[in-house]
Design an enzyme around this catalytic site. Structure first.
Site, PDB file in Angstrom:
ATOM      1  N   HIS A   1       1.131  -1.067   0.087  1.00 30.32           N
ATOM      2  CA  HIS A   1       0.082  -0.129  -0.253  1.00 30.32           C
ATOM      3  C   HIS A   1       0.935   1.225   0.188  1.00 30.32           C
ATOM      4  O   HIS A   1       1.889   1.242   0.901  1.00 30.32           O
ATOM      5  CB  HIS A   1      -0.931  -0.008   0.918  1.00 30.32           C
ATOM      6  CG  HIS A   1      -0.210  -0.194   2.035  1.00 30.32           C
ATOM      7  ND1 HIS A   1      -0.006   1.205   3.094  1.00 30.32           N
ATOM      8  CD2 HIS A   1       0.252  -1.363   3.539  1.00 30.32           C
ATOM      9  CE1 HIS A   1       0.987   0.949   4.246  1.00 30.32           C
ATOM     10  NE2 HIS A   1       0.546  -0.438   4.262  1.00 30.32           N
TER      11      HIS A   1
ATOM     12  N   CYS B   1       3.460  -5.192   6.537  1.00 28.65           N
ATOM     13  CA  CYS B   1       2.976  -5.051   5.489  1.00 28.65           C
ATOM     14  C   CYS B   1       4.338  -4.273   4.206  1.00 28.65           C
ATOM     15  O   CYS B   1       4.669  -3.744   5.253  1.00 28.65           O
ATOM     16  CB  CYS B   1       1.078  -4.547   4.924  1.00 28.65           C
ATOM     17  SG  CYS B   1       0.114  -5.429   5.319  1.00 28.65           S
TER      18      CYS B   1
END
Length: 283
Positions: free
Chosen positions: A259, A278
């Protein structure tokens, strides 16, 4: 030369270097060694950095007792290769990397080769390759490098990003951030207790199990539900959203994804294992 062949070539080279190296250890100092200062480990430092290629063989070194000039430049190159701030100072982190035995580097390369064997990919196909220790992403199309950028990965060792292979399934623009229960309980609830305006200031919503948004202020009765995850938090899309402008979803058992980020300043750091697992993308 593909990644496997490059790693194999490096392994062969480092096996030779490890066999030739005397294994001497650089002396520790109370304070970081600054450029221009005397250092009793200069002779060993010169031998080591010449051996691993950071110091050119023809580099001119004026004073064998001072840490200066081309030797500082060589240390900066070494720091850059090992994910350290390339400031030329020999601090504890740099000294630890310099004193890592070359035989251990051989073992690291052997492990890297084994990972490549277990998770092979066809370089002629389009692929996004994340080099976690290097904190970089490279995207290939028909064996041609199309894109390269910095990344932020999971904080080692507790939150390290897992090694996996998957296929990009979906790109979500202007995503919501559905806060994981552990982050909600351990990090956000204490902030809510300290500051009742924390939710609104950070564009966070409280969500019921049915998906309804709660507009009530946080009460003492709600705190146990937030800690347990019976009431979930999510952050609305926008410039402060921690996922940035896009979320890249690929199936995996670890529930990690790529992201964007609202914290662009993190990419100024040399070492970037800073996330919960992440992968944050620079662009």
């Amino acid at each position: 030369m593909d990644e496997y062949q490059r790693t194999l070539h490096a392994l062969i080279e480092y096996r030779i270097l490890a066999a030739e190296d005397d294994g001497a250890v650089l002396p520790e100092t109370e304070k970081p060694v600054e450029p221009g200062e005397p250092y009793e480990g200069v002779a060993r430092l010169i031998r080591l950095l010449r051996r691993v290629g950071d110091l050119p063989a023809d580099a001119i070194l004026e004073d064998p007792d001072l840490y200066q000039g081309a030797l500082v430049t060589a240390v900066e190159r070494f720091q850059r290769r090992h994910g350290l701030d390339p400031d030329g100072r020999i601090d504890k982190a740099t000294l630890a990397q310099l004193n890592t035995p070359l035989r251990f580097r051989v073992h690291q390369l052997e492990l890297a080769l084994e990972r490549l064997r277990r998770r092979p990919y066809d370089p002629s196909r389009s692929a996004i390759v994340l080099n976690l220790p290097e904190f970089r992403l490279r995207a290939f199309r028909q064996n041609h490098l199309d894109l390269e950028m910095k990344i932020v990965v999971g904080e080692a060792p507790e939150r390290k990003t897992p090694i996996l292979s998957s296929q990009l399934e979906m790109v979500i623009f202007h995503p919501y951030w559905n806060v994981p229960v552990k982050i909600e309980r351990d990090e956000l609830v204490p902030e809510i207790i300290k500051d009742p305006s924390f939710l609104s200031a950070n564009h966070l919503e409280m969500i019921t199990p049915e998906g309804a948004v709660l507009h009530d202020p946080v009460s003492d009765d709600m705190l146990p539900k937030l800690r347990s995850g019976r009431i979930r938090l999510r952050q609305t899309p926008g410039p402060k959203n921690v996922l940035g402008l896009a979320k890249f979803v690929f199936p995996n058992q670890y529930e990690v994804y790529m992201h964007g980020t609202s914290a662009q300043w993190l990419f100024d750091r040399a070492r970037r294992d800073l996330s919960h697992g992440c992968i944050r993308l620079e662009n």
